[in-house]
Design a protein around this motif. Structure first.
Motif, PDB file in Angstrom:
ATOM      1  N   ASP A  62      19.875  67.792 -27.599  1.00 16.29           N
ATOM      2  CA  ASP A  62      20.487  66.898 -27.297  1.00 16.29           C
ATOM      3  C   ASP A  62      21.443  66.135 -28.089  1.00 16.29           C
ATOM      4  O   ASP A  62      20.906  65.602 -29.241  1.00 16.29           O
ATOM      5  CB  ASP A  62      19.401  65.585 -26.751  1.00 16.29           C
ATOM      6  N   SER A  64      22.923  63.553 -28.531  1.00 15.98           N
ATOM      7  CA  SER A  64      23.185  62.207 -28.971  1.00 15.98           C
ATOM      8  C   SER A  64      22.432  61.889 -30.021  1.00 15.98           C
ATOM      9  O   SER A  64      22.227  60.942 -30.752  1.00 15.98           O
ATOM     10  CB  SER A  64      22.640  61.179 -27.674  1.00 15.98           C
ATOM     11  N   THR A 112      26.089  59.873 -25.999  1.00 14.43           N
ATOM     12  CA  THR A 112      26.158  61.492 -25.656  1.00 14.43           C
ATOM     13  C   THR A 112      27.679  61.755 -25.713  1.00 14.43           C
ATOM     14  O   THR A 112      28.351  62.934 -25.880  1.00 14.43           O
ATOM     15  CB  THR A 112      25.636  61.784 -24.192  1.00 14.43           C
ATOM     16  N   SER A 116      28.400  61.438 -30.168  1.00  9.91           N
ATOM     17  CA  SER A 116      27.830  62.868 -30.523  1.00  9.91           C
ATOM     18  C   SER A 116      29.223  63.678 -31.215  1.00  9.91           C
ATOM     19  O   SER A 116      29.085  64.556 -32.012  1.00  9.91           O
ATOM     20  CB  SER A 116      27.582  63.651 -29.051  1.00  9.91           C
TER      21      SER A 116
END
Ligand SMILES: NC(=O)c1ccc[n+]([C@@H]2O[C@H](COP(=O)([O-])OP(=O)(O)OC[C@H]3O[C@@H](n4cnc5c(N)ncnc54)[C@H](OP(=O)(O)O)[C@@H]3O)[C@@H](O)[C@H]2O)c1
Length: 252
Positions: A62, A64, A112, A116
């Protein structure tokens, strides 16, 4: 073979535009770290792209999380020795107006879509500066310029990305070029989710397609064609640009 031997990281590679971009880059001779959270889609894409030679490595996670981005950089160094190109595509909608959105949804969408890119660039740029340089290509959106209702976090994150792209172009030129692609409506799972912000999702997607001057949704391959140009030597005088590709819809 416009990307022969280039080492690339593609986030959001398990679907839609990221998948088309990773596929196109490998066809042009690149080797690619593929990222996404869905392990089964990631592994099957890795297997598909590795037919005829090892060119792709799937690294799940992920984006994030700062640590996942650190791992993507390390994986590129371990497998390919350096990083030449970054293509960020991971994105989420987090639908809602400011009053409807839960704080957690706001934070997760910003993390996200926007943070990121900061995380990945934070870890990757020092490595890119050790070589002859490279190219960073961020997937933004026309939402950076043209607001969609009930997309408060999404619109803000995409506007932030365009600002970040310009800022990084200033800080890291001439060694590193940084540009954004800003797509309009492209036929991927995300646009069908986005349509749920409206009363009749199917109708709204059809109307959106008809509202483009080309009278169709974009395809992931339309975006991959532009991405290839923007990471190749053919665009070597372009940096700090946010390039709209939207079938002309934002002219209206
Ligand atoms: N479709 C459009 O009309 C449109 C228009 C303008 C801009 N965009 C932008 O284009 C980019 C690609 O979207 P798409 O349309 O191709 O949608 P998509 O097919 O739904 O792909 C989204 C990708 O992002 C990945 N992803 C989502 N959250 C993630 C996370 N937290 N960590 C890692 N990966 C994550 C997904 O992989 P997993 O599910 O495996 O995690 C998937 O590979 C997005 O940034 C989107 O905002 C889309």
């Amino acid at each position: 073979m416009k990307l022969q031997g280039k080492s690339v990281i593609v986030t959001g590679a398990t679907s839609g535009m990221g998948k088309a971009i990773a596929t196109r880059f490998i066809q042009e001779g690149a080797q690619v770290i593929l990222n996404g959270r869905d392990e089964s889609r990631g592994k099957s894409l890795e297997a598909e792209l590795n037919q005829g030679g090892k060119k792709a490595v799937f690294v799940p996670g992920d984006v994030s999380s700062p640590d996942v981005n650190r791992q993507l950089v390390q994986a590129a160094l371990d497998h390919f020795g350096q990083i030449d190109i970054i293509s960020t595509n991971a994105g989420r909608l987090g639908l809602g107006s400011v009053t409807d959105l839960r704080v957690e949804d706001w934070n997760q969408t910003l993390a996200t879509n926007l943070s990121s890119v900061y995380y990945l660039c934070h870890f990757a740029i020092p490595e890119m500066l050790k070589t002859e340089g490279g190219v960073i290509l961020v997937n933004g959106s026309i939402a950076a310029f043209k607001s969609f209702p009930n997309h408060a976090a999404y619109n803000a994150s995409k506007a932030g990305l365009v600002a970040l792209v310009k800022e990084m172009a200033l800080d890291y030129g001439p060694k590193i070029r940084v540009n954004a692609i800003c797509p309009g409506p492209v036929d991927t799972p995300l646009i069908w989710d986005s349509a749920k912000a409206f009363e009749n999702p199917d109708t709204i997607v059809q109307q959106t397609a008809n509202s483009t001057l080309i009278k169709r949704l974009g395809t992931p391959e339309d975006i991959a064609n532009l991405a290839l140009f923007l990471v190749s030597e053919e665009s070597s005088w372009m940096t700090g640009a946010a390039v709209t590709i939207d079938g002309g819809i934002s002219v209206k």
